[in-house]
Structures are given as C-alpha cells and as structure tokens.
Design an enzyme around this catalytic site. Sequence first.
Site, PDB file in Angstrom:
ATOM      1  N   ASP A 246      23.943  41.180  34.106  1.00 48.84           N
ATOM      2  CA  ASP A 246      25.020  41.210  35.108  1.00 48.84           C
ATOM      3  C   ASP A 246      24.881  42.399  36.062  1.00 48.84           C
ATOM      4  O   ASP A 246      24.571  43.515  35.640  1.00 48.84           O
ATOM      5  CB  ASP A 246      26.387  41.340  34.423  1.00 48.84           C
ATOM      6  CG  ASP A 246      26.735  40.154  33.529  1.00 48.84           C
ATOM      7  OD1 ASP A 246      25.812  39.500  33.025  1.00 48.84           O
ATOM      8  OD2 ASP A 246      27.940  39.909  33.335  1.00 48.84           O
TER       9      ASP A 246
ATOM     10  N   ASP B 184      25.886  36.432  37.457  1.00 50.44           N
ATOM     11  CA  ASP B 184      27.010  37.357  37.685  1.00 50.44           C
ATOM     12  C   ASP B 184      26.633  38.460  38.675  1.00 50.44           C
ATOM     13  O   ASP B 184      26.620  39.650  38.345  1.00 50.44           O
ATOM     14  CB  ASP B 184      27.561  37.936  36.368  1.00 50.44           C
ATOM     15  CG  ASP B 184      28.508  36.964  35.676  1.00 50.44           C
ATOM     16  OD1 ASP B 184      28.540  35.782  36.072  1.00 50.44           O
ATOM     17  OD2 ASP B 184      29.217  37.382  34.742  1.00 50.44           O
TER      18      ASP B 184
ATOM     19  N   ASN C 182      28.576  32.687  35.123  1.00 52.46           N
ATOM     20  CA  ASN C 182      29.894  32.043  35.187  1.00 52.46           C
ATOM     21  C   ASN C 182      30.708  32.510  36.397  1.00 52.46           C
ATOM     22  O   ASN C 182      31.654  31.839  36.805  1.00 52.46           O
ATOM     23  CB  ASN C 182      30.685  32.268  33.890  1.00 52.46           C
ATOM     24  CG  ASN C 182      30.981  33.721  33.610  1.00 52.46           C
ATOM     25  OD1 ASN C 182      30.068  34.546  33.552  1.00 52.46           O
ATOM     26  ND2 ASN C 182      32.245  34.058  33.432  1.00 52.46           N
ATOM     27  N   HIS C 183      30.316  33.628  37.024  1.00 47.48           N
ATOM     28  CA  HIS C 183      31.022  34.074  38.235  1.00 47.48           C
ATOM     29  C   HIS C 183      30.470  33.440  39.515  1.00 47.48           C
ATOM     30  O   HIS C 183      31.069  33.609  40.582  1.00 47.48           O
ATOM     31  CB  HIS C 183      31.017  35.597  38.333  1.00 47.48           C
ATOM     32  CG  HIS C 183      32.023  36.234  37.425  1.00 47.48           C
ATOM     33  ND1 HIS C 183      33.248  36.702  37.860  1.00 47.48           N
ATOM     34  CD2 HIS C 183      32.006  36.433  36.086  1.00 47.48           C
ATOM     35  CE1 HIS C 183      33.930  37.175  36.829  1.00 47.48           C
ATOM     36  NE2 HIS C 183      33.193  37.028  35.741  1.00 47.48           N
TER      37      HIS C 183
END
Length: 323
Positions: A63, A91, A123-124
């Site tokens: 991330d 992310d 997921n972002h």
Amino acid sequence: MADQDVDLDSIIDRLLEVRGSRPGKQVQLLESEIRYLCTKAREIFISQPILLELEAPIKICGDIHGQYYDLLRLFEYGGFPPEANYLFLGDYVDRGKQSLETICLLLAYKIKYPENFFVLRGNHECASINRIYGFYDECKRRYNIKLWKTFTDCFNCLPIAAIIDEKIFTMHGGLSPDLNSMEQIRRVMRPTDIPDCGLLCDLLWSDPDKDITGWSENDRGVSFTFGPDVVSRFLQKHDMDLICRAHQVVEDGYEFFSKRQLVTLFSAPNYCGEFDNAGAMMSVDESLLCSFQILKPAEKKQKYVYGAMSSGRPITPPRKQKK
C-alpha cells in the site's frame, strides 16, 4: 487531447521534479494530461491479462495510500524505472494527502514501460471506497468530479492478481474460499466494479489470521479471514512457494505468516501520521530469493508535528500484536 499532443516524458519529469522538495509540494498536471494517463493506461490494462504472469527479477510494493514522497523514496531505493521491474499490490489512493500525484506517476510509468511496470487493483481502487476515504475529495478540490469518474473507469480495468515465475502468487488482500483454479480469475471480465462478496471481493479484501483454522468472518465486515492451514493447502495444491499480499499495516513494513509461506507488505511508513510503522519493498531475484528494503519511519517526535493534521477518517486496523 490527442495522444501525439501529450508529452509523456514531460509529465514524468514534472512529477519527479519535486524530489528533494519539502514533502507535500504538489504537482498540478493539466486535466487533459491526467485524462490521457487514465485512458491510455486503461487500454494497456485491458490488453494485458487480468491474472498477470511475470518473471523475476522484480520489486514488489504494498500500500502507498497517497504518500507520494514515500513512493519517490521507494524508487530512490529500488531504482527509478526502467532500472528495475516493479509490481505494486494496490491501494494507491485515499488517506494520504497526494493521491493524485501517486496514481499519476504510476499510470505514467505503466504507459512508458508496459512490460516492466505492473500495478494490481486494491480495495481502494473502487468508487464506493475512494468516494469516502479521500480520493474523491482530492479530485473535487484540485480538479472536478468528472475527472474522478475517469479514474473510476481506469480502476475498473486494473489486473487483480499476478504470478511470478509460477511460484509466487500475489494480490492485494488474500485467498478466497471460492478460488479452486486460476482459470476462475482469468475468466473475470473487465471493466468490473468490486462486488460485495465472492472471488473478486476476497482477493482484494481477505486477511490471514494465525489464530484460526480454516475460514472465519472478517472484522472489516467484508470477506473472510483464513488460517495457516488454508495457506499451506493452497500452495501445495498449486505447486507454489509463497503468497505475497498487502492490505494491512505491519510494524516492520513486512511480516511473515504461516511458516514463511505468506508475507504481508506495506509500503507507507508512518501510515497516516498515526502509526510508527516502517514501509518495505520486497526484491525477488532471478533465483526467487526474496529480500527486503526498508523505509524507516520518521522519528517519533515528528509524528506529533505532522500527525496533528489527521483527516479524522477511520484507519485500517493494524495486525493483532503477537501474544
């Protein structure tokens, strides 16, 4: 703006110009240049498989979350493309202050070096999430909502997972109880949003948990957690050696699980100014030996200077500390 009117090298140069400046200095590209990055990168994502098959040597990052100056530090450590091959595990946006610079540099490198630079979906990279956690607000403040929608169209075409030399399986989140064959991933059609449950959701949202056997519900309220037995069975079945994923803050920037059969990578040090974590990048050499390069967190006292600017948004929960 037609492709020939856009100077990709100039975009990259301007994004890199702030190296050595005070962290936080912005790079304001033209809206037309950002649209070009989104549409051109989207074409490349669609032309390449949703399940990438890559070769070592390669450097893998977790991330980033809009921490642009830490992204630049990662490249300073690992070599700016095309000096090294890269795989990012998702992310890129939300929570940090410079999601736009972060995603624009990554897309620019994808366009410039399509066979040496790879970015997976986190997921972002999903409209319903980055609408809430900062990216939408940053797009709206610095450009407009229409541009945010252009990013959404691009994110909906990102690849989901990658296999390195048939032995290292990588994704943002983790395994899925629905995943029996790699063919299931290959069959997913793009563009696609991230569903609330099922294979695609799990690959981006699930987490390992050393204290369980099998599958359990996830505290995030989405997807599942899985135990070491799930990891061992999966690797044995698919004749692989390692699962490499991101999605959770870990104190040292990397953390092994299940007798070193899974590793979590997190590449945003001092995450959100609220954690004292290091960031890490994993280098995989030709013989698939893995080593780690660490971005140390800033001194603790700085945390309170910069951390005062907290966005007030909830944070990804850290991994449970070892008992």
